[in-house]
Scaffold this motif. Structure first.
Motif, PDB file in Angstrom:
ATOM      1  N   GLY A  92      42.931  41.220  38.609  1.00  0.00           N
ATOM      2  CA  GLY A  92      43.694  40.209  37.883  1.00  0.00           C
ATOM      3  C   GLY A  92      43.601  40.425  36.391  1.00  0.00           C
ATOM      4  N   PRO A  93      44.052  39.438  35.617  1.00  0.00           N
ATOM      5  CA  PRO A  93      44.044  39.584  34.160  1.00  0.00           C
ATOM      6  C   PRO A  93      42.642  39.470  33.570  1.00  0.00           C
ATOM      7  CG  PRO A  93      44.907  37.444  34.790  1.00  0.00           C
ATOM      8  CD  PRO A  93      44.689  38.206  36.057  1.00  0.00           C
ATOM      9  N   LEU A  94      42.490  40.051  32.394  1.00  0.00           N
ATOM     10  CA  LEU A  94      41.282  39.858  31.600  1.00  0.00           C
ATOM     11  C   LEU A  94      41.507  38.681  30.666  1.00  0.00           C
ATOM     12  CD1 LEU A  94      40.323  43.539  30.682  1.00  0.00           C
ATOM     13  CD2 LEU A  94      39.390  42.104  32.516  1.00  0.00           C
ATOM     14  N   LEU A  95      40.417  38.084  30.217  1.00  0.00           N
ATOM     15  CA  LEU A  95      40.483  36.907  29.366  1.00  0.00           C
ATOM     16  C   LEU A  95      39.618  37.124  28.143  1.00  0.00           C
ATOM     17  CD1 LEU A  95      41.704  33.956  29.753  1.00  0.00           C
ATOM     18  CD2 LEU A  95      39.352  33.284  30.195  1.00  0.00           C
ATOM     19  N   ALA A  96      40.152  36.816  26.964  1.00  0.00           N
ATOM     20  CA  ALA A  96      39.381  36.787  25.725  1.00  0.00           C
ATOM     21  C   ALA A  96      39.230  35.312  25.364  1.00  0.00           C
ATOM     22  CB  ALA A  96      40.091  37.557  24.623  1.00  0.00           C
ATOM     23  N   GLY A 121      36.821  30.186  36.279  1.00  0.00           N
ATOM     24  CA  GLY A 121      37.179  31.382  37.035  1.00  0.00           C
ATOM     25  C   GLY A 121      37.944  31.037  38.303  1.00  0.00           C
ATOM     26  N   ALA A 122      37.756  31.847  39.337  1.00  0.00           N
ATOM     27  CA  ALA A 122      38.431  31.621  40.628  1.00  0.00           C
ATOM     28  C   ALA A 122      37.602  30.621  41.417  1.00  0.00           C
ATOM     29  CB  ALA A 122      38.572  32.924  41.391  1.00  0.00           C
ATOM     30  N   PHE A 162      36.307  39.218  29.340  1.00  0.00           N
ATOM     31  CA  PHE A 162      35.753  39.369  30.678  1.00  0.00           C
ATOM     32  C   PHE A 162      36.854  39.209  31.724  1.00  0.00           C
ATOM     33  CE2 PHE A 162      35.602  34.933  29.619  1.00  0.00           C
ATOM     34  CZ  PHE A 162      35.755  34.221  30.792  1.00  0.00           C
ATOM     35  N   ASP A 163      36.525  39.512  32.968  1.00  0.00           N
ATOM     36  CA  ASP A 163      37.442  39.356  34.096  1.00  0.00           C
ATOM     37  C   ASP A 163      37.657  37.863  34.328  1.00  0.00           C
ATOM     38  OD1 ASP A 163      38.669  39.173  36.627  1.00  0.00           O
ATOM     39  OD2 ASP A 163      37.574  40.898  37.397  1.00  0.00           O
ATOM     40  N   SER A 164      38.904  37.416  34.286  1.00  0.00           N
ATOM     41  CA  SER A 164      39.214  35.980  34.383  1.00  0.00           C
ATOM     42  C   SER A 164      38.817  35.363  35.717  1.00  0.00           C
ATOM     43  CB  SER A 164      40.694  35.734  34.116  1.00  0.00           C
ATOM     44  OG  SER A 164      41.496  36.366  35.099  1.00  0.00           O
ATOM     45  N   PRO A 209      29.522  35.308  32.949  1.00  0.00           N
ATOM     46  CA  PRO A 209      30.408  36.464  33.111  1.00  0.00           C
ATOM     47  C   PRO A 209      29.677  37.604  33.811  1.00  0.00           C
ATOM     48  CG  PRO A 209      29.980  36.037  30.777  1.00  0.00           C
ATOM     49  CD  PRO A 209      29.282  34.993  31.564  1.00  0.00           C
ATOM     50  N   GLU A 210      30.443  38.422  34.480  1.00  0.00           N
ATOM     51  CA  GLU A 210      29.882  39.519  35.273  1.00  0.00           C
ATOM     52  C   GLU A 210      28.929  40.365  34.425  1.00  0.00           C
ATOM     53  OE1 GLU A 210      31.577  43.040  38.194  1.00  0.00           O
ATOM     54  OE2 GLU A 210      32.938  42.043  36.808  1.00  0.00           O
ATOM     55  N   PRO A 211      27.687  40.526  34.869  1.00  0.00           N
ATOM     56  CA  PRO A 211      26.726  41.326  34.104  1.00  0.00           C
ATOM     57  C   PRO A 211      27.228  42.755  33.896  1.00  0.00           C
ATOM     58  CG  PRO A 211      25.617  40.101  35.850  1.00  0.00           C
ATOM     59  CD  PRO A 211      27.104  39.940  36.066  1.00  0.00           C
ATOM     60  N   GLY A 212      27.125  43.225  32.652  1.00  0.00           N
ATOM     61  CA  GLY A 212      27.535  44.590  32.335  1.00  0.00           C
ATOM     62  C   GLY A 212      29.030  44.807  32.291  1.00  0.00           C
ATOM     63  N   ASN A 213      29.822  43.755  32.442  1.00  0.00           N
ATOM     64  CA  ASN A 213      31.274  43.908  32.457  1.00  0.00           C
ATOM     65  C   ASN A 213      31.942  42.857  31.578  1.00  0.00           C
ATOM     66  OD1 ASN A 213      33.669  45.241  33.280  1.00  0.00           O
ATOM     67  ND2 ASN A 213      34.048  43.660  34.789  1.00  0.00           N
ATOM     68  N   HIS A 214      31.439  42.701  30.364  1.00  0.00           N
ATOM     69  CA  HIS A 214      32.060  41.813  29.393  1.00  0.00           C
ATOM     70  C   HIS A 214      31.680  42.286  27.987  1.00  0.00           C
ATOM     71  CE1 HIS A 214      28.073  40.005  30.016  1.00  0.00           C
ATOM     72  NE2 HIS A 214      28.176  39.567  28.778  1.00  0.00           N
ATOM     73  N   LEU A 215      32.482  41.915  27.017  1.00  0.00           N
ATOM     74  CA  LEU A 215      32.233  42.268  25.619  1.00  0.00           C
ATOM     75  C   LEU A 215      32.235  41.010  24.767  1.00  0.00           C
ATOM     76  CD1 LEU A 215      34.729  45.237  24.995  1.00  0.00           C
ATOM     77  CD2 LEU A 215      32.261  45.398  25.298  1.00  0.00           C
ATOM     78  N   THR A 216      31.292  40.904  23.867  1.00  0.00           N
ATOM     79  CA  THR A 216      31.320  39.857  22.855  1.00  0.00           C
ATOM     80  C   THR A 216      31.865  40.483  21.581  1.00  0.00           C
ATOM     81  OG1 THR A 216      29.446  38.706  23.858  1.00  0.00           O
ATOM     82  CG2 THR A 216      29.953  38.176  21.561  1.00  0.00           C
TER      83      THR A 216
END
Length: 164
Positions: A9-13, A24-25, A117-119, A126-133
């Motif tokens: 799905g889409p990413l979210l900032a 989330g879902a 991160f993944d929306s 947020p998913e560990p290791g799969n997001h950016l600040t």
């Protein structure tokens, strides 16, 4: 360079100040539109859009579930559609900015740092290791998006430009 991947799905900032308000879902039965906040993100059409989150808005990076990074010097989300290498893609993205015609533009008010991160994931975890600040100055930004490709690199570019 760190990249964020989508499970489809889409990413979210999202504003870090409102992150815990993203659920989330919340369901995976029925049409995706009924899946809580994730369903709202999926409803965004095009490359970019905004959804409410708490007292602010989050930027949805839609259209493709493309792996994405952020280039701070260019204030650019780089979305990897196809490429032979990371270095080639980053170079092509930087070159594309010299003569780009944007396909979509919106205005986004940001109160400071954001998290990409993944929306589908809740913002509180947020998913560990799969997001950016991403450290952004609190400001109003023009968000511009376009698809570009050359012989070896296909990408979606989303640039943030402060509005005076």
């Amino acid at each position: 360079m760190d990249w964020v991947e989508s499970a489809g799905g889409p990413l979210l900032a999202a504003p870090a100040s409102q992150l815990a308000r993203w659920e989330g879902a919340t369901d995976d039965e029925g049409p995706v539109e009924t899946w809580g906040d994730y369903g709202r993100a999926c409803a965004v059409e095009g490359y970019i859009g905004l959804v409410d989150i708490g007292a602010g808005q989050a930027l949805v990076l839609g259209d493709e579930p493309a792996t994405t990074t952020y280039l701070p010097d260019e204030r650019l989300f780089l979305r990897w559609a196809a490429a032979d290498s990371e270095a080639g893609l980053v170079s092509a993205a930087r070159q594309a900015l010299h003569d780009i015609t944007w396909d979509e533009e919106i205005t986004w008010d940001v109160d400071g740092a954001i998290v990409l991160f993944d929306s589908a994931w809740p913002g509180a975890t947020p998913e560990p290791g799969n997001h950016l600040t991403i450290d952004l100055a609190a400001a109003r930004y023009r968000v511009s998006a376009a698809y570009r490709q050359d012989d070896r690199n296909w990408m979606i570019l989303v640039q943030l430009t402060p509005v005076p």
